[in-house]
Design a protein around this motif. Structure first.
Motif: not given
Length: 276
Positions: A201-206, A208-214, A219-222
């Protein structure tokens, strides 16, 4: 009598649970104390110059808290994994809410208090031994003696910062609640299955955030978790996009204090389903 929660019935169930499991709990605390003694003894052998420094005491407390706390939480509903014990557990005249609150009381609250007490007892004894070892080691090398190492408040530290340790504790209670939920969901090998499921689940969230949501973001970061987004402009001033302060405060409050209770609620409904 209330079918969801009754204080008298709950107090009787707590007494029953303690009488049936007190030997296991006391042996577990003794094992934790023994492991701490072995660890500190190992440090005195490999690093006689400074085996129990302030940083090492902090690391020992929190690493031990995570390892033993998660293992203990994953075993709190062990009776559900054994056929005869599971039948006895489910037929015990107590509501699912009372059984869950008992698990939280022993597996979360009392475990944390007991672990901290055992840690300080061992830490106090081993510090006395450690100071003697360091003094003898430096005297043998004809080096100047060091000030005696003192017992450390693991919740307040100038090395890591009080806020950092506070967040480490909050994360611990959330992670421990995940393992408590896993002990209800999984019948066998609860610790391993919960660990693997949590990592997935943790890897999926990472991802999702960095690949899909990003991919939908500039171009930037939270800069802070989901409250401030920093846009990178090459050769220009960075642009910070921030949520309204009231919304940021609500999100941060929920992230810090609501995750563990939400997991307890899920565990309640799962336990209630098993009881049906």
């Amino acid at each position: 009598m209330n079918a969801v929660f009754d204080l008298k019935r709950w107090s009787l169930y707590i007494g029953k649970h303690w009488n049936e499991n007190k030997r296991k709990y006391l042996l577990s605390l003794a094992a934790v104390g023994g492991l701490l003694i072995l660890w500190y003894s190992f440090l005195m052998i490999v690093n006689p110059d400074n085996p129990m420094g302030l940083r090492m005491q902090i690391v020992t407390y929190y690493v031990g808290l995570y390892l033993t706390g998660c293992l203990f939480a994953s075993m709190i509903f062990n009776d559900l994994s054994d056929g005869p014990k599971a039948i006895h557990y489910l037929l015990t005249p107590a509501a699912a809410m009372e059984k869950l609150l008992t698990a939280i009381l022993f597996g979360v609250v009392l475990f944390f208090i007991s672990y901290t007490f055992v840690y300080y007892v061992v830490d106090f004894i081993m510090l006395k031994i450690s100071n003697g070892v360091v003094s003898a080691y430096l005297e043998r090398l004809h080096r100047a003696p060091k000030p005696a190492q003192e017992i450390l408040n693991v919740f307040v530290s100038d090395i890591q910062g009080d806020e950092f340790l506070y967040y480490i504790l909050l994360i611990f209670f959330t992670v421990q609640s995940i393992f408590l939920l896993g002990s209800v969901y999984f019948v066998k090998n609860q610790y391993i299955k919960t660990l693997v499921s949590g990592l997935v689940v943790f890897l999926f969230m990472v991802f999702f955030i960095h690949k899909i949501l990003g991919s939908f973001m500039p171009d930037g970061s939270f800069f802070e978790p989901f409250t401030i987004y920093r846009i990178w402009n090459s050769g220009k001033r960075e642009v910070m996009i921030q949520l309204p302060e009231w919304l940021s405060s609500i999100l941060l409050f929920l992230a810090k204090y609501a995750l563990a209770p939400c997991l307890w609620v899920v565990a309640y409904f799962r336990l209630k389903e098993k009881e049906v």
